[in-house]
Design a protein around this motif. Structure first.
Motif: not given
Length: 495
Positions: A345-366
């Protein structure tokens, strides 16, 4: 829980504190511009009222108070939201700790909130009032469970405060305490907690908190509910059976959209061992099942008798936020071994914790690569900086609240009005020059002063429409020469 086990789960809250601090940093790094709900908060922070419109005022009051001391800024907006979210997760974890014995399941229930798209992504992207609902629901739910398990005057008070805040956050929150009350009344062992005299403390606390808004709502019921009812009942010319079918279908889709990913994650990490849990029961699983059943029944009644045709997944936050905890209670009731599942379970959470902020930034910066622009790519601050070189406005009239809120962020000390919210009527006498600004989403079309602005000037100031101009400003993270166009005009500009 023992002191040892308490220490064992503190890492969850440290991890979440770091995560929400990261989210604040990412939001500040992404763009100075505000999205819809953020702009609404900035715009409406100019005055304090018992009610503002279709959304109850809890978040507005909170943000107004913070702005009063810290000033209007993106920092204040981001900090308020993420403190509310962190506190909600903290309360959720404390609730899980009350009714789960396995500390790994406490962690999975709490961090499982990150697997709900509405909670982990949409609340960070823009939502404010829904964040307030989540906070209120977490507070009420903690007080409710504490009152059932270890009743005290304080626990009943916490539940009442949660109800009061929730009713001031969104009106649909009312279904949650109603569902909790009915669910507890149907259990003979829990019924005594409802007939406890301390329940009066719950009722009084909720009433005192909501009373100012209730007086406002009495005289503004249509204004407060018309927009929401319009959204819910938008079924076109559909017949009654079709409207019911549309409503039921949208509820099913919203439920799957809200909880589907969470169920899928738990199914993957537990594998075949999850199957026995589907039929396992405990006192707490039965309580939560009854609560969810009452909640969903209430929405179905709204569809059948209220004409609701479109249910959105964020409207389910006041109840279905308990899904991760419910799944963990089922797993514990089935006696499933959790150590291997926790490690998966914890690797899934780690991916979410990294992926969501990256996606929020990337959706604008891209946008600099894709040419696809979000609202956060619009260059409000740069536009205002350019116009200020022509003159320093003494007041601003904006075409809508999104624009007004963005201008308000960089115009502290002067009134900013919006054409879509006529209720704000500051005294503009002697305030010159007046800057009029509006959005032009498609270049070459409707670039003249909007007719409603011209009518407003005539009706409120008795002056004719001034000469209008346009300005093209490069996007935030713009590609090449891409720019966004604004229309503007000055009234009584001093040359």
């Amino acid at each position: 829980m023992t002191e040892t086990s308490n220490r064992d789960i503190r890492w969850i809250f440290v991890l979440l504190a770091a995560y929400f601090a990261l989210q604040i940093g990412v939001r500040l790094a992404t763009s100075h511009s505000l999205d819809l709900d953020e702009a609404e908060q900035a715009f409406r922070s100019q005055w304090l009222a018992a009610g503002y419109g279709p959304q109850p005022p809890f978040y507005n009051w909170l943000q107004y108070t913070v702005f009063l001391f810290a000033g209007v800024s993106l920092v204040a907006l981001s900090v308020v939201k993420n403190i509310l979210l962190f506190t909600s997760y903290l309360l959720y974890g404390l609730t899980a700790q009350l009714i789960l014995r396995d500390k790994r399941l406490v962690a999975m229930a709490t961090l499982g909130l990150l697997t709900i798209p509405q909670m982990v992504f949409e609340m960070q992207r823009d939502l404010t009032h829904t964040v307030a609902v989540f906070f209120s629901a977490s507070l009420f739910f903690y007080g409710f469970i504490l009152s059932l398990k270890r009743p005290s005057l304080a626990s009943y008070l916490v539940a009442g405060i949660g109800i009061g805040f929730g009713l001031l956050a969104k009106y649909n929150f009312a279904i949650l305490p109603a569902a909790a009350l009915i669910a507890a009344l149907t259990d003979a062992r829990l019924r005594t907690r409802i007939f406890d005299r301390r329940l009066a403390v719950t009722a009084v606390a909720a009433l005192v908190i909501t009373l100012p808004h209730l007086f406002w709502l009495k005289d503004n019921l249509d204004f407060a509910t018309a927009r929401t009812l319009e959204k819910m009942t938008a079924s076109g010319d559909a017949s009654y059976p079709m409207q019911v079918a549309m409503g039921a279908g949208s509820l099913a889709l919203a439920t799957v959209g809200f909880a589907g990913l969470t169920v899928a994650v738990f199914a993957v990490v537990f594998g075949k061992s999850l199957r026995p849990a589907l039929t396992a029961q405990s006192e707490w699983t039965r309580l939560l099942e009854r609560m969810m059943l009452v909640f969903l029944t209430g929405i179905l009644l709204l569809i059948v008798f209220g004409g609701a045709a479109g249910i959105k997944d964020r409207w389910l936050v006041p109840m279905l936020f308990i899904v991760p905890l419910y799944l963990c209670l089922k797993i514990e009731a089935a006696g499933v071994e959790t150590s291997k599942a926790f490690r998966r379970f914890m690797p899934v959470i780690a991916v979410i914790m990294i992926g969501v902020p990256a996606a929020l930034y990337g959706s604008v910066a891209s946008a600099r690569f894709t040419g696809h622009y979000e609202r956060l790519n619009r260059p409000y601050a740069s536009m205002l900086e350019i116009l200020r070189k022509q003159a320093e406005p003494a007041a601003i009239l904006a075409g809508d609240s999104l624009l007004a809120g963005n201008l308000r962020q960089d115009s502290s000390g002067i009134p900013v009005l919006s054409m879509d919210y006529p209720g704000f009527k500051p005294d503009l006498s002697g305030r010159r020059p007046l800057l009029l600004v509006w959005l032009i989403p498609h270049k070459g079309k409707n670039e003249a002063l909007p007719p409603d602005m011209a009518q407003w000037l005539q009706a409120h100031l008795g002056i004719s429409a001034p000469e209008s101009s346009v300005i093209d400003v490069p996007y935030v993270y713009g590609r090449g020469d891409d720019s966004y166009r604004f229309g503007y005009a000055w009234v009584d500009q001093q040359n």
